[in-house]
Write an enzyme that holds these catalytic residues in place. Structure first.
Site, PDB file in Angstrom:
ATOM      1  N   THR A  99      37.078  43.097  37.166  1.00 15.70           N
ATOM      2  CA  THR A  99      37.613  43.888  36.053  1.00 15.70           C
ATOM      3  C   THR A  99      36.811  45.175  35.922  1.00 15.70           C
ATOM      4  OG1 THR A  99      38.352  41.907  34.890  1.00 15.70           O
ATOM      5  CG2 THR A  99      38.056  43.899  33.558  1.00 15.70           C
ATOM      6  N   CYS A 141      54.967  30.556  27.056  1.00 17.29           N
ATOM      7  CA  CYS A 141      54.272  29.647  26.148  1.00 17.29           C
ATOM      8  C   CYS A 141      52.842  29.374  26.586  1.00 17.29           C
ATOM      9  CB  CYS A 141      55.038  28.341  26.033  1.00 17.29           C
ATOM     10  SG  CYS A 141      56.507  28.517  25.040  1.00 17.29           S
ATOM     11  N   SER A 199      35.241  40.104  43.647  1.00 21.23           N
ATOM     12  CA  SER A 199      34.579  39.311  42.617  1.00 21.23           C
ATOM     13  C   SER A 199      34.068  38.012  43.226  1.00 21.23           C
ATOM     14  CB  SER A 199      35.592  39.014  41.512  1.00 21.23           C
ATOM     15  OG  SER A 199      34.969  38.364  40.437  1.00 21.23           O
ATOM     16  N   ALA A 200      32.882  37.570  42.796  1.00 23.72           N
ATOM     17  CA  ALA A 200      32.273  36.392  43.419  1.00 23.72           C
ATOM     18  C   ALA A 200      32.965  35.080  43.059  1.00 23.72           C
ATOM     19  CB  ALA A 200      30.788  36.305  43.031  1.00 23.72           C
ATOM     20  N   ASN A 229      47.542  38.025  42.700  1.00 22.47           N
ATOM     21  CA  ASN A 229      46.946  36.816  42.129  1.00 22.47           C
ATOM     22  C   ASN A 229      47.967  35.774  41.694  1.00 22.47           C
ATOM     23  OD1 ASN A 229      47.002  39.294  40.397  1.00 22.47           O
ATOM     24  ND2 ASN A 229      46.917  37.749  38.789  1.00 22.47           N
TER      25      ASN A 229
HETATM   26  C1  LIG Z   1      43.648  40.474  41.472  1.00 20.41           C
HETATM   27  C2  LIG Z   1      42.587  40.335  40.445  1.00 20.41           C
HETATM   28  N1  LIG Z   1      41.945  41.420  39.997  1.00 20.41           N
HETATM   29  C3  LIG Z   1      40.969  41.344  39.082  1.00 20.41           C
HETATM   30  C4  LIG Z   1      40.590  40.137  38.537  1.00 20.41           C
HETATM   31  C5  LIG Z   1      39.491  40.102  37.512  1.00 20.41           C
HETATM   32  O1  LIG Z   1      38.338  39.615  38.089  1.00 20.41           O
HETATM   33  P1  LIG Z   1      37.041  39.257  37.238  1.00 20.41           P
HETATM   34  O2  LIG Z   1      37.332  37.939  36.624  1.00 20.41           O
HETATM   35  O3  LIG Z   1      35.945  39.192  38.236  1.00 20.41           O
HETATM   36  O4  LIG Z   1      36.839  40.330  36.234  1.00 20.41           O
HETATM   37  C6  LIG Z   1      41.230  38.976  38.980  1.00 20.41           C
HETATM   38  C7  LIG Z   1      40.885  37.662  38.423  1.00 20.41           C
HETATM   39  O5  LIG Z   1      41.418  37.240  37.413  1.00 20.41           O
HETATM   40  C8  LIG Z   1      42.251  39.077  39.950  1.00 20.41           C
HETATM   41  O6  LIG Z   1      42.898  37.999  40.388  1.00 20.41           O
END
Ligand SMILES: Cc1ncc(COP(=O)(O)O)c(C=O)c1O
Lengths: 406, 129
Positions: free
Chosen positions: A76, A330, A203-204, A155
């Site tokens: 993020t 929901c 992201s880890a 995602n």
């Molecule tokens: C495609 C994508 N971008 C960004 C994020 C955000 O990652 P983080 O949880 O490391 O902030 C996620 C995870 O929810 C994701 O799947």
């Protein structure tokens, strides 16, 4: 069936930390606890050495050098830094940005924020499988465009964008290219040189590392990308991201990625076979199931599927102990069905009926069969009490019904 | 989402799932909601001498929507038409301990009751239908 059994099929939300990753992290909470910015003693030097090694290792994993890696608190933040940082740095060149409708909120919302600040954003459409049209991208790039942000793997539906082709178009047009590779790094090959990527987020916690640590790749040459920082302070990370480095997190991130790369090919073949088995079970046992996304170009672990005539949240309720996600309104805070599925034109009814299964490293055939059986039983039971299923069996076309709405 | 015990009970053991003959003059049918909104309820009552002798439902929707309609059928059975008219969504909210985000499920159940009563009443005013 044993209802108290738990199965985790939500690896695209987050993963458990691999024990080998935890092992690598532990010394950095205890003996080697120093601040990587402390220049005057060995506690600091040891911490800095560890983060430098992690930097090199993560850089190498994506075809970059360690100096191009900026550590953050997660994808993020990486997305925010890339988008806000590049847009503001290059505001004199222009104030036009390009993205697409299926991006993560951590891309769409910074874009929306910039819109309020006077930028213009083009949100490209996707087709029914979640793919963008490369000609539409090319046509959307204008002289005042500064940044294109398009994700690698989605995602929700796992669809993979053709990053190398997008990178080539951006290079040809002279605009920067950011990709949110949070779901793809460690799972499919990523090479910032071959793919022409200028900025890349990861992201880890999506790759069996700890939560709260991520990185942004920032290209240093051809072209050298500059960013306006969003975090101001002690000038860490070459001024791009102030704040004491999360040393154990960074060490864990690097270890997690190393393990993913070492095991990637065997893992993805195995996980892909399990995913296909799950999909086959559903398609064999049930009518009116629809796979969402691009079955040709999809993450091996992902199955996003709509069970028509059954609402997603009620389905999840019938699968207690099984961890999955639904695109149903929901289950989300917004009370709107998945905007990603909407962008595909899936239709709100099918979006409400969607479930995302995401498998992982430790998933087994036995788990797949168990989850398939529980899901099929729950779908069957709910269809028996669904007025929509009854109407469909009577041959009524649901699209012609005059619904009351609300 | 954390569900109340009563919602879970209705979800796991829904009362009166099924259908009544919608062409019968004794049966009133209400279908409310829309698939795009994520919930559709079908609620039916069978009325003899002004008393609801049977009630059935089918619901496409979340657990709270299923529970609300299941509870509605339970409450309807044995009531007179006038008594049925008195059922309010707030009674359902209270009985099932629905959280604020699920209040629309109870509203939909009230709408379904009214719609079924309305349908039954319409049939009575046109005895040959
Ligand atoms: C495609 C994508 N971008 C960004 C994020 C955000 O990652 P983080 O949880 O490391 O902030 C996620 C995870 O929810 C994701 O799947």
């Amino acid at each position: 069936m044993n209802e108290s059994r738990r199965v985790y099929f939500d690896h695209q939300a987050t993963c458990p930390v691999d024990p080998r990753v935890l092992e690598a992290m532990l010394p950095f909470f205890r003996e080697t606890f120093g601040n990587a910015a402390s220049r005057s003693h060995s506690y600091g030097w040891d911490a800095e050495r560890a983060t430098d090694q992690a930097r090199e290792s993560i850089g190498a994993a994506i075809g970059a050098s360690g100096r191009e890696i900026v550590f953050t608190s997660g994808a993020t933040e990486s997305n925010n830094l890339a988008i806000l940082g590049a847009a503001r740095m290059y505001r004199d060149k222009g104030k036009h940005l390009i993205t697409c409708g299926t991006e993560h909120k951590a891309v769409l919302d910074p874009m929306k924020f910039l819109e309020h600040e006077g930028w213009e954003v083009t949100v490209l459409d996707v087709d029914g499988l979640g793919r963008i049209d490369l000609d539409a991208l090319r046509a959307a790039i204008r002289p005042d465009t500064t940044l294109v942000s398009l994700m690698h793997a989605n995602n929700e539906i796992g669809t993979l964008h053709p990053i190398a082709k997008i990178g080539a178009i951006c290079k040809e047009k002279g605009v920067l290219f950011h990709t949110d590779a949070t779901q793809s790094v460690g799972k499919v090959p990523v090479d910032v040189e071959a793919m022409g990527v200028d900025l890349l987020s990861a992201s880890a916690h999506k790759i069996y590392g700890p939560k709260g640590v991520g990185m942004l790749y920032v290209r240093r040459r051809a072209p050298r990308v500059r960013l306006d920082p969003i975090m101001h302070g002690g000038g860490h990370e070459r001024g791009l991201r102030s704040g004491t480095l999360n040393v154990p997190g960074i060490v864990g991130f690097a270890r997690a990625l190393e393990l993913c790369l070492a095991e990637r090919d065997s893992d993805s073949a195995r996980v892909g076979a399990l995913r296909d088995r799950l999909q086959r079970r559903f398609e064999e046992a049930l009518t009116h199931v629809h796979v969402n996304g691009d079955q040709e170009n999809r993450l091996a672990a992902n199955l996003n599927i709509s069970f028509e005539f059954v609402e997603g949240e009620s389905l999840l309720m019938g699968m207690e102990g099984i961890a999955v996600s639904s695109g149903s309104a929901c289950t989300s805070a917004s009370l709107e069905p998945s905007y990603v599925l909407r962008a595909l034109g899936v239709g709100d009814e099918l979006a409400h009926s969607s479930v995302r299964f995401s498998l992982g490293r430790a998933s087994t055939e036995d788990e797949v069969d168990y989850v398939a059986a529980r899901t099929i039983a729950a779908v069957t039971r709910l269809r028996e009490m669904s007025p929509l299923y009854e109407m469909a069996l009577e041959g009524i076309d649901l699209k012609t019904v005059q619904w009351t709405g609300h | 989402m954390v569900y109340s015990e009563k919602v879970i009970d209705h979800y796991q053991h829904p009362r009166n799932v099924g259908s009544l003959d919608k062409s019968s003059s004794e049966v009133g049918t209400g279908v409310v909601g829309a698939p795009e909104c994520g919930d559709v309820m079908k609620l039916q009552i069978q009325v003899e001498d002004g008393v609801i002798v049977d009630a059935k439902f089918k619901t496409f929707g979340c657990g709270s929507a299923i529970a609300s309609s299941s509870l509605a059928t339970e409450w309807l059975k044995g009531r007179t038409i006038e008594e049925a008219q008195q059922i309010r969504n707030v009674d359902i909210v209270e009985e099932l301990a629905l959280p604020p985000v699920k209040i629309h499920c109870s509203v939909l159940a009230e709408d379904a009751i009214r719609s079924a009563l309305e349908d039954w009443r319409k049939k009575q005013s046109q005895p040959n239908a």
